[in-house]
Design an enzyme around this catalytic site. Structure first.
Site, short mmCIF file in Angstrom:
data_model
loop_
_atom_site.label_atom_id
_atom_site.label_comp_id
_atom_site.label_asym_id
_atom_site.label_seq_id
_atom_site.Cartn_x
_atom_site.Cartn_y
_atom_site.Cartn_z
N LYS A 182 0.87 -1.19 0.00
CA LYS A 182 0.00 0.00 0.00
C LYS A 182 0.90 1.23 0.00
O LYS A 182 1.66 1.46 0.94
CB LYS A 182 -0.90 0.00 1.24
CG LYS A 182 -1.60 1.33 1.53
CD LYS A 182 -2.55 1.76 0.43
CE LYS A 182 -3.31 3.04 0.79
NZ LYS A 182 -2.45 4.24 0.90
N GLU A 257 5.00 -1.66 13.65
CA GLU A 257 6.03 -0.73 14.15
C GLU A 257 5.38 0.63 14.17
O GLU A 257 5.10 1.22 13.14
CB GLU A 257 7.27 -0.77 13.26
CG GLU A 257 8.49 -0.13 13.90
CD GLU A 257 8.63 1.35 13.59
OE1 GLU A 257 7.99 2.17 14.30
OE2 GLU A 257 9.37 1.68 12.66
N CYS A 291 9.60 8.36 13.88
CA CYS A 291 8.98 7.62 14.98
C CYS A 291 9.92 7.43 16.16
O CYS A 291 9.47 7.27 17.30
CB CYS A 291 8.48 6.26 14.49
SG CYS A 291 9.77 5.22 13.77
N GLU A 388 2.73 12.09 20.70
CA GLU A 388 3.65 12.20 19.57
C GLU A 388 3.22 13.35 18.66
O GLU A 388 2.10 13.36 18.14
CB GLU A 388 3.69 10.89 18.78
CG GLU A 388 4.71 10.89 17.67
CD GLU A 388 4.76 9.57 16.92
OE1 GLU A 388 5.86 9.14 16.56
OE2 GLU A 388 3.69 8.97 16.70
#
Length: 481
Positions: A182, A257, A291, A388
């Protein structure tokens, strides 16, 4: 290597057209989605979307190819990965330009890490994977061995789609799986390029397919599809939760992840020159769109003032601008929508009483170029400290003693990574042992080794990428008595 912004952008567009990357989208026919240069805002291409109603056909093709690919010789799979790696070398600079123009990452960075990492990952699994896959366990009354897991859906993030896409494709293909990729809607081009590389390397038709479009439509249809044996996703925690829910009926194997709100802990006995430089990298690498960004800096109280003074000074030296300009040291945000979200988080923190040390607004000719920002939160309950942000924003708090440092570092729902700075080996060892993360860096930040597992704990996901052990994620154990 392209020496200026014009040549790099021209090379990217030429490669896009010459390789007909837009023609790689499987079962296209939906609406097109524009992808734009993060710095100039200019639309690079209109990406054709896969029709969600035709995702089942894509998965069916993947399963049909699986029938022969999983029984192919390991030597055939190794040869495919090596041909793909060689093709990356043949178009190295062009692929770097594609990644840079689409993601907005520094061209020096995509050329220095992203493209080389993708190539090296392919060669790593070609060189070292076969022996790992072919091992078997013998027992008194039986034996066990590994077989391909099956058809895999791989969803890569927009901040490193070429490298992370290869982390998924290379071990999956070597294990005998087929893959449906994707493409991330915000930066799809290098995912299309990766699929083209597989085709040019003579991958069997249907072994690697790419679908494109909105995650809420095409991505959802993909993970809901029956016939998938595994899903590998890198991205946000909330999206991962929706993937788990959408795929629950089919129970595919998953590797996730996910996000992080990572601690960067500096003890008073650290080498401050190294710690400051490492902290700048931890917060602002990839413009904070990372990340594993060390966005929570936790510094020992006795050096707090000196450390902050040094950190603010070093942050002021960052040059924000065009990702193809060699003078730029921090590139723009992926798009204006994302930049606005980051600015809103900064403004909210200030309204709640946080102290702005530097930055906090736009720097440069357009709205995607945000200033590198440092904040001292009013309290550790503030959203800016706990959520985040995925932008160039670092928060600073202080601690007294190693117990408090570990407690503060672990006081988060995330658990991807952490970094710690000290000249005391005992402190480093204790922090590494007690930090609730998947990856801990000691007296460094961002070190990656293809042969070492990567992944998180808690709400930062489960399963591991890179290293030989990730081959376990794309295989299943067969026991014979």
């Amino acid at each position: 290597m392209y020496k200026n912004d014009a040549s790099g952008r021209v090379a990217a567009r030429t490669y896009l057209n010459d390789q007909d990357l837009l023609g790689m989208v499987a079962q296209a026919g939906g609406e097109t989605i524009p992808t734009a240069d993060p710095y100039t805002g200019e639309v690079i291409a209109e990406i054709p979307s896969t029709k969600p109603s035709r995702i089942a056909e894509v998965v069916s093709t993947s399963r049909a190819t699986l029938e022969s690919w999983r029984s192919s010789l390991i030597e055939e799979r190794v040869a495919l990965l090596r041909r793909m790696a060689d093709l990356i070398d043949d178009s190295y600079d062009e692929l770097a330009a594609i990644e840079s123009i689409d993601v907005g990452k520094l061209y020096a960075g995509t050329r220095g890490w992203d493209v080389g990492n993708a190539r090296d990952v392919l060669r790593f699994y070609a060189d070292h994977g076969p022996e790992y896959l072919e091992r078997s366990e013998e027992y008194e009354r039986g034996r066990s061995f590994r077989q391909p897991l099956g058809a895999i859906a791989a969803l890569s993030p927009w901040n490193a789609p070429l490298a992370v896409g290869t982390w998924k494709v290379a071990p999956a293909l070597l294990a005998g799986c087929t893959v449906v990729l994707k493409a991330p809607e915000r930066a799809p081009l290098s995912t299309l390029a990766l699929t083209r590389l597989a085709e040019q390397a003579d991958a069997p038709s249907g072994a690697v397919q790419v679908v494109a479009g909105l995650g809420s439509e095409v991505g959802t249809a993909l993970v809901e599809a029956s016939g998938l044996d595994g899903i590998s996703f890198t991205g946000g925690t909330s999206v991962a939760s929706s993937i788990i829910a959408a795929s629950a009926e089919n129970l595919p194997r998953m590797v996730l992840e996910l996000g992080g709100k990572n601690a960067n802990v500096v003890f008073a006995d650290a080498d401050l020159d190294e710690a400051v430089a490492g902290t700048v990298t931890a917060i602002f690498d990839v413009a904070g769109q990372n990340c594993c960004a060390g966005s929570r800096t936790i510094v020992e109280s006795s050096i707090r003032e000196e450390f902050i003074e040094r950190l603010v000074a070093a942050t002021g030296e960052i040059v924000v601008g065009d990702q193809f300009d060699e003078a730029t040291t921090m590139a723009p945000q992926i798009d204006s929508r994302h930049a606005a979200t980051v600015l809103q988080a900064i403004e909210k923190a200030q309204q709640e009483g946080a102290k702005l040390l530097c930055g906090g607004s736009v720097r440069g000719p357009n709205e995607t170029c945000l200033e590198p920002t440092l904040i001292v939160p009013l309290s550790l309950d503030q959203e800016i400290w706990n959520e985040e942000i995925f932008g160039p924003v670092g928060c600073i708090a202080e601690f007294d003693g190693i117990e408090e440092a570990i407690e503060m570092a672990n006081a988060t729902e995330y658990g991807l990574s952490a970094s710690v700075w000290s000249s005391d080996p005992a402190k480093l060892e204790r922090f590494a042992a007690e930090s609730e993360v998947g990856v801990c860096w000691t007296n460094t930040f961002g070190l990656f080794d293809i042969g070492v597992p990567w992944g998180g704990v808690k709400r930062s996901g489960y399963g591991r990428e890179l290293a030989l052990s990730t081959l376990d994620e794309f295989t299943r154990v067969k026991t014979v008595y």
